[in-house]
Motif scaffolding. Structure first.
Motif, PDB file in Angstrom:
ATOM      1  N   UNK A 137       0.855  -1.192   0.000  1.00 44.76           N
ATOM      2  CA  UNK A 137       0.000   0.000   0.000  1.00 44.76           C
ATOM      3  C   UNK A 137       0.886   1.235   0.000  1.00 44.76           C
ATOM      4  N   UNK A 138       0.672   2.085  -1.021  1.00 46.40           N
ATOM      5  CA  UNK A 138       1.408   3.346  -1.133  1.00 46.40           C
ATOM      6  C   UNK A 138       0.417   4.490  -1.001  1.00 46.40           C
ATOM      7  N   UNK A 139       0.715   5.441  -0.128  1.00 50.50           N
ATOM      8  CA  UNK A 139      -0.176   6.575   0.110  1.00 50.50           C
ATOM      9  C   UNK A 139       0.450   7.839  -0.469  1.00 50.50           C
ATOM     10  N   UNK A 140      -0.404   8.681  -1.057  1.00 48.43           N
ATOM     11  CA  UNK A 140       0.010   9.992  -1.549  1.00 48.43           C
ATOM     12  C   UNK A 140      -0.644  11.046  -0.668  1.00 48.43           C
ATOM     13  N   UNK A 141       0.160  11.894  -0.027  1.00 50.86           N
ATOM     14  CA  UNK A 141      -0.371  12.937   0.839  1.00 50.86           C
ATOM     15  C   UNK A 141       0.277  14.258   0.459  1.00 50.86           C
ATOM     16  N   UNK A 142      -0.353  15.335   0.909  1.00 57.12           N
ATOM     17  CA  UNK A 142       0.189  16.660   0.642  1.00 57.12           C
ATOM     18  C   UNK A 142      -0.925  17.680   0.545  1.00 57.12           C
ATOM     19  N   UNK A 156      -3.864  20.731  -4.392  1.00 56.33           N
ATOM     20  CA  UNK A 156      -3.194  21.245  -5.572  1.00 56.33           C
ATOM     21  C   UNK A 156      -1.778  20.764  -5.736  1.00 56.33           C
ATOM     22  N   UNK A 157      -1.339  19.787  -4.912  1.00 55.50           N
ATOM     23  CA  UNK A 157       0.035  19.301  -5.003  1.00 55.50           C
ATOM     24  C   UNK A 157       0.237  18.355  -6.181  1.00 55.50           C
ATOM     25  N   UNK A 158      -0.872  17.846  -6.771  1.00 55.95           N
ATOM     26  CA  UNK A 158      -0.764  16.970  -7.925  1.00 55.95           C
ATOM     27  C   UNK A 158      -1.095  15.523  -7.647  1.00 55.95           C
ATOM     28  N   UNK A 159      -1.744  15.237  -6.532  1.00 55.55           N
ATOM     29  CA  UNK A 159      -2.013  13.850  -6.159  1.00 55.55           C
ATOM     30  C   UNK A 159      -3.005  13.189  -7.120  1.00 55.55           C
TER      31      UNK A 159
END
Length: 640
Positions: free
Chosen positions: A430-435, A438-441
């Protein structure tokens, strides 16, 4: 300005006006021929009927002339009267049957054009939907295609038989009296020149009128799709006024078409009246002088009417064809656009080493990816959510930058959304994208789905550049749950079977149970056949989201992309959803976007994004210790 949505790019802000659609290119007559040739057998039959009708019509004045001559000589009529009556009946039957066949064939032309247009429209690249309005596209399928019917029903094919009638009448009139024919042709020639001069204006006016109808359809679609927001904002009257302006614009352009067409209609009438008066006056003088008999004058007048009638059909055909060509230009504008799959072979050929799938390579790998949306398509990114945590994250990012205005919101159209992004999503993890917003997720998920292709760098699936893979093959390996959890109008079953058409009812019930959605089945006796309403309005926000996740789970893909998949759920259902995702995550690769870090702290890898760049990668504890932005987000959400 933030990047546009990659999940539902056609859905715009309900108050975003957008640019008006121009008339587009005008079609040539040759582009209309293929639509007619699809029905060439029945058209040849109709033309044959038209020729028979023309022959029956041309024979009538000859019989009338003979009847008058026989009466003048005091002889018995015999069977001539019955023959004349028979010709009239035959002409009427042929005309009625021909009219039915033309109407039927016209509907066939409309059907085939709609099929072709819809097939191309739904295969357009996602970027085309970013720059076009939904209502205008719907108008092209409905209103523009309807105008193609007029080509058949208003005289184009009948003009073939009419031409025979015209030529036959012309020859007969030449034999009867060349002098009267010369005067008649002079009057008709003036009317033909007038119609030809007006035909170009009809085409232009019709095309502009159809563009205005597209504007109106777009405004109505926007207001209806956002009716709750409009009502809540007390903006109903303002939206009505906006639609009224577009309706008035369409009316004005329709009046322009009517004005030009109105100049064509009386031309045929005037030509007939003037010709009749000339023939009656000059012909009467020639009868008095003995140069012409009464029987021949009557026959000449009847042939005159037969010559004028197809001329009127030709004028109507010119007007209808020009209107159809204006609409066909808008249809062809869409049909000539490249399909989403057209670029696959070209892109694949441009990549020197396509690569071979490897079981040891990461499931998904981003390698220095750079991407910017087309300038015309830059709108609200799906990262910009109304979720309170998302707003707080954006504020934290702005505060850390020392500015109250988030940098993502100041992005100019055409600026890169992703700036050299590199990370890997390991197989079965499991890979999570956070930020910040408008960061581009969400853009990353859109690129994985190949809604767009990167401008630089590469995205690999099991070691293979995804640009070398057919989109259908790639997407069959991926389940995608969008942020706003779209639900299609129809039943629960319809939604679940969207990506798994062969699934059984038991399979559907199983995934609904996995996402804690069986109560939706219990409250409606129709069960899986229960309607969900337009855009799932009969379901709550959380239920719509869970239904979208169930749809993805049903197809059991090796990779799952979840964009804020639990944002609309309460604490109890969020926990149940996490357990369901944990259950299906075994032997699958998950890439998850989340603003609430509590949903991703146990991920195998967390990728922190900021302003289109990767600023950190690792586990929760590693990022808290090494990445200030992540630490700020975790501290705010009481996770440290």
């Amino acid at each position: 300005m933030s990047a546009p949505s990659t999940t539902r790019p056609a859905r715009r802000s309900p108050f975003a006006r957008g640019s008006r659609v121009d008339e587009g290119p005008r079609a040539r007559f040759g582009e209309l021929i293929p639509y007619l040739f699809e029905h060439k057998r029945i058209l040849w039959f109709i033309i044959g009927l038209s020729i028979l009708g023309s022959i029956a019509s041309l024979a009538q004045p000859l019989l009338v002339s003979q009847v008058i001559g026989i009466v003048e000589r005091g002889q018995a009529l015999g069977g001539l009267v019955w023959a004349l009556i028979g010709l009239v009946v035959i002409s009427a039957v042929i005309s009625g049957y021909q009219h039915y066949l033309l109407q039927r064939t016209g509907e066939g032309v409309v059907l085939s054009s709609r099929r072709q247009l819809v097939a191309r429209m739904l295969h357009l690249p996602i970027s085309e939907f970013d720059t076009r309005r939904t209502g205008d596209l719907v108008s092209r399928v409905g209103s523009d295609t309807t105008l193609l019917r007029a080509v058949l029903t208003q005289g184009l094919i009948e003009a073939v038989g009419g031409t025979i009638t015209f030529i036959g009448a012309l020859i007969a009139m030449l034999i009867i009296d060349p002098v009267l024919l010369g005067l008649t042709v002079l009057v008709i020639a003036v009317s033909v020149v007038t119609v030809v001069a007006l035909s170009g204006k009809i085409r232009v006016a019709s095309q502009r009128a159809q563009a205005k109808v597209g504007d109106l359809a777009a405004s109505v679609e926007r207001a209806i799709s956002s009716v709750r927001t409009v009502r809540a904002s007390n903006a109903t009257d303002r939206e009505i006024a906006t639609i009224d302006r577009d309706a008035t614009g369409a009316w004005n352009m329709g009046i322009q078409v009517a004005k030009v067409s109105a100049l064509v209609v009386p031309v045929a009438g005037i030509a007939m009246q003037v010709s009749f008066l000339v023939v009656l006056g000059v012909g009467g003088f020639r009868v008095a002088s003995g140069a012409l008999t009464i029987a021949n004058l009557v026959a000449f007048i009847l042939f005159l009417f037969m010559m004028i009638m197809p001329l009127g059909q030709a004028f109507g055909a010119i007007s209808a064809t020009n209107q159809a060509l204006g609409a066909l230009g808008r249809i062809q504008e869409i049909i000539k656009l490249p399909r989403e799959s057209d670029a696959d072979a070209t892109i694949a050929a441009s990549i020197a080493t396509p690569g071979v799938r490897s079981t040891s390579a990461p499931a998904i790998e981003f390698d220095s990816v750079v991407f910017a949306y087309p300038a015309a398509a830059v709108e609200l990114d799906t990262d910009s959510t109304t979720d309170a945590a998302a707003n707080v994250d954006a504020e934290l990012d702005a505060l850390e930058a020392g500015d109250l205005d988030a940098p993502a919101d100041r992005r100019r159209p055409g600026d890169p959304v992703l700036r050299g992004v590199s990370f890997t999503a390991a197989r079965g993890q499991r890979t999570a994208l956070v930020g910040p917003s408008g960061a581009g997720k969400s853009t990353i998920l859109g690129l994985i789905e190949r809604f767009y292709d990167p401008e630089a760098g590469a995205i690999r699936f099991a070691g293979v550049d995804i640009r070398t893979m057919p989109r259908t093959e790639l997407r069959s390996q991926i389940g995608y749950v969008e942020q706003d959890a779209p639900v299609l109008a129809g039943s629960i079953r319809d939604n679940l079977l969207l990506s798994s058409p062969n699934a059984t009812d038991d399979d559907c019930i199983r995934v609904l149970h996995a996402v804690n959605l069986t109560d939706v089945l219990d409250r409606n006796p129709l069960g899986l056949g229960a309607p969900v309403g337009e855009e799932g309005i009969m379901l709550s926000g959380g239920e719509r989201q869970r239904l979208a996740i169930a749809r993805a789970l049903l197809s059991a893909p090796p990779i799952l992309l979840l964009d804020e998949s639990t944002s609309s759920l309460d604490g109890v259902n969020e926990q149940k959803m996490r357990l369901a995702i944990d259950a299906v995550a075994e032997d699958r690769t998950l890439i998850v976007i989340a603003h609430r870090l509590s949903t991703v702290v146990d991920s195998d890898s967390i990728v922190v994004l900021d302003q289109g760049r990767v600023v950190g990668t690792g586990t929760h504890s590693e990022l808290v210790a090494s990445v200030p932005l992540y630490r700020q987000l975790a501290k705010h959400q009481l996770l440290v």
